[in-house]
Design an enzyme around this catalytic site. Structure first.
Site, PDB file in Angstrom:
ATOM      1  CG  HIS A  73      -1.678   1.281   1.394  1.00 16.62           C
ATOM      2  ND1 HIS A  73      -2.661   1.705   0.528  1.00 16.62           N
ATOM      3  CD2 HIS A  73      -1.564   2.250   2.333  1.00 16.62           C
ATOM      4  CE1 HIS A  73      -3.125   2.869   0.935  1.00 16.62           C
ATOM      5  NE2 HIS A  73      -2.476   3.228   2.025  1.00 16.62           N
ATOM      6  CD  GLN A  75       7.287   1.322  -3.918  1.00 16.33           C
ATOM      7  OE1 GLN A  75       7.844   1.491  -2.846  1.00 16.33           O
ATOM      8  NE2 GLN A  75       7.720   1.884  -5.031  1.00 16.33           N
ATOM      9  CG  HIS A  77      -0.288   6.635  -0.551  1.00 14.37           C
ATOM     10  ND1 HIS A  77      -1.562   6.908  -0.981  1.00 14.37           N
ATOM     11  CD2 HIS A  77       0.002   7.584   0.363  1.00 14.37           C
ATOM     12  CE1 HIS A  77      -2.016   7.977  -0.358  1.00 14.37           C
ATOM     13  NE2 HIS A  77      -1.082   8.409   0.460  1.00 14.37           N
TER      14      HIS A  77
END
Length: 99
Positions: A73, A75, A77
């Site tokens: 998540h 990465q 984001h």
């Protein structure tokens, strides 16, 4: 590791907010503010990138990270925020030319 992941998410989120504000400022005709916000987004992304580098260096030195949905998540984001910031820069440029 979780602390670094949360820092990555936090700085990416802050950068995303700055990039979106830059678009809104440019749309309102305040190009100078938009440019300042884009620079803020760059600074926040640099902080997030430092966290990512810490994780990569740890793994390269033998500290294998277990699969973590939170890391995926974070990465995701970061990468979507980088794309958004790049697009925001282009949008600000367009608004500047229109004004």
């Amino acid at each position: 590791m979780e602390e670094v992941i949360f820092q990555l998410i936090m700085h990416s989120g802050d950068a995303r907010s700055s990039a979106m504000e830059a678009i809104q400022s440019a749309k309102a005709g305040d190009i100078e503010k938009a440019r300042t916000l884009l620079e803020e987004a760059n600074e926040k992304l640099a902080l997030a990138h430092n966290g990512q580098t810490t994780l990569i260096q740890g793994e390269a030195s033998g500290q294998k990270a277990e699969f973590s949905l939170l890391l995926v998540h974070a990465q995701d984001h970061l990468m979507t925020t980088i794309t958004l910031k790049d697009l925001a820069g282009e949008i600000v440029d367009i608004y500047e030319r229109l004004n």
